[in-house]
Design a protein around this motif. Structure first.
Motif, short mmCIF file in Angstrom:
data_model
loop_
_atom_site.label_atom_id
_atom_site.label_comp_id
_atom_site.label_asym_id
_atom_site.label_seq_id
_atom_site.Cartn_x
_atom_site.Cartn_y
_atom_site.Cartn_z
N VAL A 36 0.90 -1.20 -0.01
CA VAL A 36 0.04 -0.02 0.04
C VAL A 36 0.84 1.23 0.02
O VAL A 36 1.80 1.38 0.82
N TYR A 37 0.48 2.15 -1.04
CA TYR A 37 1.50 3.52 -1.13
C TYR A 37 0.57 4.59 -0.88
O TYR A 37 -0.48 4.63 -1.23
N ARG A 38 1.30 5.63 -0.80
CA ARG A 38 0.45 6.69 -0.50
C ARG A 38 0.99 8.05 -1.54
O ARG A 38 2.41 8.15 -1.63
N ALA A 39 -0.02 8.67 -2.14
CA ALA A 39 0.23 9.82 -2.91
C ALA A 39 -0.27 11.24 -2.37
O ALA A 39 -1.18 11.01 -1.67
N ALA A 40 0.27 12.15 -3.13
CA ALA A 40 0.00 13.55 -2.52
C ALA A 40 -1.66 13.78 -3.03
O ALA A 40 -1.95 13.60 -4.04
N ALA A 41 -2.52 14.34 -2.44
CA ALA A 41 -3.78 14.58 -2.63
C ALA A 41 -3.91 16.10 -3.28
O ALA A 41 -2.78 16.74 -3.09
N SER A 42 -4.99 16.58 -3.62
CA SER A 42 -5.05 17.79 -4.00
C SER A 42 -6.34 18.55 -2.74
O SER A 42 -7.19 17.99 -2.31
N TYR A 43 -5.57 19.67 -2.19
CA TYR A 43 -5.77 20.28 -0.99
C TYR A 43 -5.78 21.89 -1.32
O TYR A 43 -5.16 22.44 -0.73
N PRO A 44 -6.85 22.45 -2.16
CA PRO A 44 -6.65 23.72 -2.84
C PRO A 44 -6.41 24.72 -1.53
O PRO A 44 -5.61 25.50 -1.75
N PHE A 45 -7.29 24.64 -0.47
CA PHE A 45 -6.97 25.53 0.77
C PHE A 45 -5.61 25.53 1.29
O PHE A 45 -5.03 26.80 1.69
N ARG A 46 -4.95 24.43 1.21
CA ARG A 46 -3.57 24.35 1.83
C ARG A 46 -2.72 24.06 0.86
O ARG A 46 -1.40 24.70 1.29
N ASP A 47 -2.66 23.90 -0.23
CA ASP A 47 -1.52 23.66 -1.27
C ASP A 47 -1.49 24.71 -2.21
O ASP A 47 -0.67 24.87 -3.07
N GLY A 48 -2.74 25.24 -2.72
CA GLY A 48 -2.80 26.30 -3.52
C GLY A 48 -2.39 25.85 -5.00
O GLY A 48 -2.34 26.53 -5.95
N LEU A 49 -2.42 24.61 -5.16
CA LEU A 49 -2.03 24.10 -6.34
C LEU A 49 -3.45 23.95 -7.39
O LEU A 49 -4.52 23.69 -6.80
N THR A 50 -3.51 24.18 -8.77
CA THR A 50 -4.32 23.71 -9.55
C THR A 50 -4.62 22.25 -9.67
O THR A 50 -3.76 21.42 -9.25
N GLY A 51 -5.59 21.93 -10.01
CA GLY A 51 -5.91 20.45 -10.28
C GLY A 51 -4.90 19.68 -11.02
O GLY A 51 -4.50 18.65 -10.55
N PRO A 52 -4.59 20.20 -12.45
CA PRO A 52 -3.45 19.74 -13.02
C PRO A 52 -2.34 19.54 -12.49
O PRO A 52 -1.48 18.69 -12.42
N GLU A 53 -1.80 20.79 -11.80
CA GLU A 53 -0.64 20.55 -11.03
C GLU A 53 -0.46 19.57 -9.98
O GLU A 53 0.53 18.76 -9.89
N ALA A 54 -1.82 19.41 -8.94
CA ALA A 54 -1.79 18.58 -8.14
C ALA A 54 -1.76 17.21 -8.62
O ALA A 54 -1.10 16.29 -8.25
N ALA A 55 -2.43 16.88 -9.57
CA ALA A 55 -2.35 15.75 -10.44
C ALA A 55 -1.23 15.12 -10.94
O ALA A 55 -0.54 14.10 -10.79
N ALA A 56 -0.24 16.28 -11.57
CA ALA A 56 1.01 15.90 -11.97
C ALA A 56 2.09 15.53 -10.95
O ALA A 56 2.86 14.53 -10.86
N ARG A 57 1.77 16.13 -9.53
CA ARG A 57 2.80 15.94 -8.52
C ARG A 57 2.33 14.35 -7.99
O ARG A 57 3.32 13.48 -7.91
#
Ligand code: PLZ
Length: 455
Positions: free
Chosen positions: A195-216
């Motif tokens: 089981v592995y973990r990837a970074a989620a999209s949390y706009p209020f805290r990471d300030g990333l757009t959806g595509p940016e968070a997905a690329a990460r």
């Protein structure tokens, strides 16, 4: 020993006919609840906690009534379960009728039609216009376990990716998938491997757009795990226990596209978001994604324990015959309740009601936020709305404030739940049967509780 001294207290019948009012006749807990909770402390394992210090005796519409006759406003629905309303008359009738017919045969021994009807209904109402199949289980965690089993069998691969802030249950595999140590995992390991973990999209805290968070996230999948090793990616389209985190636009779509291009099974865990809760039948519909598999539970059967995995027929059929099941999965009483609940979801204006509740809650919370910068973010869809509390100077999570506000609300007879990786989110999950008056009164009390905690 009787639960209640019925000679002196008439136990009200539950359902929508209960007086729809907040009514406190004692402090909480009152003497009867206190006595029952003392027995709980003696008889029930300490690990099984509780949030609201009362013993429930009836519920319906938008209230929960306790053993002392207090009537509390329900903004939690037993964690997003009684979406159609507690003790809904159609569900109560379906349960009673089925209980009189037969209570169990075991679907793996002597199948019955209602299980098949639930499967047909789920295949029809879940997102995606392709051939689907369903298998039924008892709890959300069990559905998640089985979705992973199916994905592994289908792909012949083992690795599974879950996300930061994710919650998927308390069984061994689902603990591994869940992102939060306390209270869910600490001391309960070792956890399931691969089981592995990837970074989620949390706009209020990471300030990333959806595509940016997905690329990460996709970089992590490709470099840390390798697509060839990956059976499944599992994510809640709106993360529930993790803080009602709504991903930035395009995040989920990019992850789904990547999974499809790489032969990875995309599993949407809609255990909390499913069944009209978010103002759509499923949260996946909001984001325009079509999961390969979708896990459901909670709202599916109006409070009876039932869960499902639904998805592409060719994936669902990967298991050898006899590879999936369990003694109780798709119990006939739970199936009768689910058929009644799905009827209500589809035909009694539930999606529209969830959207009305969204408007009311967001308007009210926005007004509170204008006057109080400790309300850092308001987010969510439908009747799944949250407020995140912060230190206005630093944006740091304020779990102490959150706990104080929630405690004060409960003491005033308003059931609110907290959530969030940082414990700094109050979530609103009212039953869709609640009236606007109770919702407004509940939010009045939240506002007063917040104002009463010194800045
Ligand atoms: N997946 C997305 O939200 C249950 C659990 C509360 P079960 N969430 C509430 C608690 O403290 O136990 C949940 C969920 C999502 C899976 C589950 C697990 O569902 O029916 O509790 O097993």
């Amino acid at each position: 020993m009787a639960l209640l001294d019925t000679a002196t207290t008439a136990v009200p019948v539950g359902g929508p006919e209960l007086p729809q009012e907040r009514r406190l006749v004692t402090e909480l807990p009152g003497p009867r609840s206190a006595a029952i909770l003392a027995r709980k402390a003696d008889a029930v394992a300490s690990g099984v906690g509780h949030t609201v210090p009362v013993a429930a005796v009836a519920a319906g519409g938008g209230v929960v009534v306790d053993a002392d006759g207090n009537s509390l406003i329900d903004l939690g629905s037993g964690i997003a379960v009684t979406t159609v309303g507690n003790a809904h008359p159609k569900i109560a009738a379906a349960v009673a009728a089925q209980a009189a017919q037969f209570t169990h045969t075991c679907f793996m021994i002597s199948p019955y039609e209602s299980y098949i009807e639930v499967a047909e209904a789920l295949n029809r109402i879940t997102p995606g216009d392709f051939a689907k199949k369903t298998a039924l289980f008892n709890s959300g965690a069990e559905a998640v376990e089985n979705a992973i089993k199916i994905a592994r069998k289908h792909t012949g691969r083992q690795a599974v990716v879950a996300f930061d802030h994710g919650y998927h249950g308390r069984t061994n595999l689902t603990m591994a998938l869940t992102a939060k140590a306390m209270p869910y995992k600490s001391g309960f390991g070792p956890f399931a491997p691969e089981v592995y973990r990837a970074a989620a999209s949390y706009p209020f805290r990471d300030g990333l757009t959806g595509p940016e968070a997905a690329a990460r996230a996709i970089l992590q999948l490709e470099k840390q795990i390798g697509a060839d090793n990956l059976a499944a990616v599992i994510i809640e389209p709106i993360q529930g226990e993790g803080g009602f985190i709504v991903p930035a636009e395009g995040f989920l779509n990019a992850i789904v596209d990547w999974c499809r291009a790489n032969g990875v099974v995309f599993i949407a865990d809609e255990v909390q978001t499913g069944f009209a809760r978010t103002g759509a039948m499923f949260a996946s519909d909001i984001f325009g994604i079509e999961p390969d598999l979708i896990t459901t539970a909670k709202g599916i059967a109006g409070g009876l324990p039932l869960a499902a995995v639904t998805g592409r027929a060719e994936i669902m059929d990967a298991s050898h015959s006899g590879g999936l099941g369990g003694t109780y999965g798709g119990n006939p009483i739970a199936c009768a309740a689910a058929l009644a609940a799905i009827d209500v979801f589809e035909n009694d204006g539930m999606i529209e009601r969830a959207r009305e509740i969204e408007t009311l809650l967001k308007d009210r919370l926005a007004t509170i936020q204008q006057n109080d910068p400790r309300v850092g973010d308001i987010r969510g869809h439908g009747a799944m709305i949250a407020a995140e509390f912060v230190d206005p100077e630093t944006n740091a999570p304020d779990a102490a404030l959150t706990a104080a506000v929630a405690k004060a609300c409960i003491a005033q007879g308003v059931i609110v739940l907290t959530c969030g990786t940082f414990g700094n989110v109050i979530r609103f999950l009212p039953p869709l049967s609640i009236g606007d008056d109770l919702l407004n009164e509940g939010i009045d009390i939240v506002a007063a509780a917040l104002a009463a905690v010194a800045r």
